[in-house]
Design an enzyme around this catalytic site. Structure first.
Site, short mmCIF file in Angstrom:
data_model
loop_
_atom_site.label_atom_id
_atom_site.label_comp_id
_atom_site.label_asym_id
_atom_site.label_seq_id
_atom_site.Cartn_x
_atom_site.Cartn_y
_atom_site.Cartn_z
N ARG A 47 19.75 61.13 27.85
CA ARG A 47 19.69 60.70 29.26
C ARG A 47 19.93 61.90 30.17
O ARG A 47 19.27 62.10 31.16
CB ARG A 47 20.70 59.58 29.55
CG ARG A 47 20.76 59.24 31.04
CD ARG A 47 21.43 57.92 31.41
NE ARG A 47 22.49 57.48 30.53
CZ ARG A 47 23.71 58.05 30.44
NH1 ARG A 47 24.02 59.06 31.23
NH2 ARG A 47 24.60 57.58 29.61
N TYR A 99 2.34 53.51 49.92
CA TYR A 99 2.19 52.65 48.75
C TYR A 99 3.05 51.39 48.92
O TYR A 99 4.23 51.49 49.28
CB TYR A 99 2.58 53.42 47.49
CG TYR A 99 2.62 52.55 46.26
CD1 TYR A 99 1.54 51.75 45.90
CD2 TYR A 99 3.76 52.49 45.46
CE1 TYR A 99 1.59 50.93 44.78
CE2 TYR A 99 3.82 51.67 44.34
CZ TYR A 99 2.73 50.89 44.02
OH TYR A 99 2.78 50.06 42.92
N ASP A 171 5.58 62.55 49.47
CA ASP A 171 4.95 61.96 48.29
C ASP A 171 3.58 62.63 48.14
O ASP A 171 2.67 62.39 48.93
CB ASP A 171 4.83 60.44 48.50
CG ASP A 171 4.24 59.73 47.28
OD1 ASP A 171 3.50 60.37 46.51
OD2 ASP A 171 4.49 58.51 47.13
N LYS A 196 -0.42 59.14 37.94
CA LYS A 196 -1.76 59.27 38.53
C LYS A 196 -2.42 60.58 38.11
O LYS A 196 -2.68 60.77 36.93
CB LYS A 196 -1.62 59.12 40.06
CG LYS A 196 -0.78 57.93 40.49
CD LYS A 196 -1.41 56.63 40.06
CE LYS A 196 -0.63 55.35 40.30
NZ LYS A 196 0.74 55.31 40.65
O1 P1T Z 1 3.67 53.37 39.77
P1 P1T Z 1 4.71 54.45 39.88
O2 P1T Z 1 4.55 55.56 38.90
O3 P1T Z 1 6.11 53.91 39.91
O4 P1T Z 1 4.48 55.18 41.29
C1 P1T Z 1 4.63 54.52 42.52
C2 P1T Z 1 3.76 55.20 43.56
C3 P1T Z 1 4.36 56.07 44.45
N1 P1T Z 1 3.63 56.71 45.39
C4 P1T Z 1 2.31 56.51 45.51
C5 P1T Z 1 1.56 57.22 46.59
C6 P1T Z 1 1.65 55.65 44.64
O5 P1T Z 1 0.33 55.48 44.78
C7 P1T Z 1 2.40 54.95 43.64
C8 P1T Z 1 1.76 53.97 42.71
N2 P1T Z 1 0.53 53.50 43.17
C9 P1T Z 1 -0.26 52.58 42.54
C10 P1T Z 1 0.07 51.97 41.40
C11 P1T Z 1 -1.52 52.28 43.23
O6 P1T Z 1 -2.44 51.69 42.63
O7 P1T Z 1 -1.64 52.63 44.42
#
Ligand code: P1T
Length: 380
Positions: A47, A99, A171, A196
């Site tokens: 961790r 998001y 972000d 992504k």
């Molecule tokens: O899904 P995760 O890895 O927890 O990330 C969240 C997140 C944070 N910031 C942005 C700009 C994002 O697009 C996302 C996740 N977005 C999607 C799952 C989507 O389809 O837009």
């Protein structure tokens, strides 16, 4: 070292002193033997730290031009760690288009802990000043925003944040460091949903933070260790492997994105196309200044704002897959109002442009002719 070299080699010297493996081994272990209490080789419990995760964290720091990288179990876990820097009574100024999951975390979890969030338009960065008071501790920026592709001037936000001694977090999920490096523009924290573009193959969920400041890094490490939202070694390996081709993939995402954006613009059934590469995009000049190209994310609406028609289009697509997420090699299509952004109340959603006919495309790296033919047959 230049960017394309960093994606492959950044922070990767001597990753396997035992056998010289070129890729870091997947250290699938929860703990590490000690010769005497505290007598270990740098890792004591996974961790707190794991060699495969560390290899990824060093690489993340390298590609974002930062000093310290932190990898988490998801993008939201990374955002969660940033908000845990704050305490009850603090205030955050956030982009009003972001998001849906970030919005949900802010409003449905952290407002209950006494943190206040102001969701505002930041296309004119000066607007931020109107919301700053003694309690403001963090400016949260997404650029390009999800899904409206608004562009926020990071340098201008950084000037305001510095003036008022407020943290600026960006972000960088949509742009990736291939297109923009927020720390170079004055941001304090860069955040990624590495699920992504960084991972790039839709096979892993992972989040990341990168910072330059040692004190901030130490605090985030303490939060990461205390809260425990870390990613496992296998997932760290997958993202590290994905990043090695980030520059190649992004180049094609940008080329294909540009072609798709222009195709959509030429289709008489389309009302509006949101893509920062168009000269008439409201912040095109800022995009040109702070980004190296315009990316592969595009949103569009059809004429008449018809929910059923939008649903028919996304259902008709054959090469674009109807799915949440973005940034993988394969093209995806989404309907933000009913998928990624449903957690934002309809009225608020629509105020920022997320109407019922809005469709979001993550343009992949397939052959462009096939992608355009697919859109043509689905839109008609
Ligand atoms: O899904 P995760 O890895 O927890 O990330 C969240 C997140 C944070 N910031 C942005 C700009 C994002 O697009 C996302 C996740 N977005 C999607 C799952 C989507 O389809 O837009």
């Amino acid at each position: 070292m230049k960017f394309n070299t960093k994606t492959i080699h950044g922070g990767q010297h001597d990753v396997d002193p035992a056998y010289g493996a070129v890729m870091p081994p997947i250290y699938q272990t929860s703990t590490y033997s000690q010769t005497t209490p505290g007598g270990h080789k740098g890792f004591q419990y996974s961790r707190s730290g794991n060699p495969t995760r560390s290899a990824l964290e060093r690489n993340l720091a390298s590609i974002e031009n930062g000093e310290f990288g932190l990898a988490f179990g998801s993008g939201l876990a990374a955002i969660d760690a940033v908000i845990k820097l704050l305490k009850s009574g603090d205030e955050v100024i956030s982009t009003n288009n972001l998001y849906g999951g970030s919005y949900r975390l802010f409003t449905q979890v952290y407002e209950d802990f006494g943190i206040t969030f102001h969701f505002i338009g930041m296309e004119h960065a000066a607007n931020i000043e109107n919301f700053i008071n003694k309690s403001t501790k963090l400016i949260w920026v997404e650029t390009p925003t999800n899904p409206m592709m608004n562009i926020i001037d990071i340098k201008a936000c950084a000037a305001i944040a510095t003036k008022h001694d407020i943290l600026l977090a960006v972000d960088n999920t949509f742009a990736t460091p291939y297109l923009q490096t927020p720390l170079d523009l004055g941001a304090d924290i860069v955040m990624h949903s590495a699920t992504k573009y960084l991972g790039g193959h839709s096979d892993v969920v992972l989040g990341a933070l990168v910072v330059k400041d040692k004190k901030l890094a130490d605090r985030l490490h303490a939060i990461q260790n205390a809260s425990g939202a870390i990613c496992g070694p296998q997932d760290s390996f997958l993202v590290l492997r994905g990043i090695k081709t980030l520059h190649l993939r992004m180049q094609r995402h940008c080329e294909n994105g540009k072609a798709v954006a222009h195709y959509l613009l030429s289709n008489p059934k389309i009302e509006k196309v949101y893509w920062p590469g168009f000269e008439d995009h409201p912040n095109h000049i800022v995009a040109k200044e702070q980004m190296r190209d315009f990316g592969g994310m595009i949103s569009f609406t059809t004429k008449g704002n018809n929910y059923d028609e939008a649903i028919k289009i996304v259902e008709n697509l054959k090469i674009f897959t109807l799915a949440e997420s973005l940034g993988g090699v394969e093209s995806l299509a989404g309907h933000p109002a009913s998928m990624t952004h449903w957690s934002i109340p309809k009225e608020e959603r629509e105020r920022t442009g997320i109407v019922d006919s809005l469709i979001r495309l993550s343009v992949g790296v397939e052959d462009i002719d096939d992608l355009i033919e697919d859109l043509e047959q689905a839109i008609g």
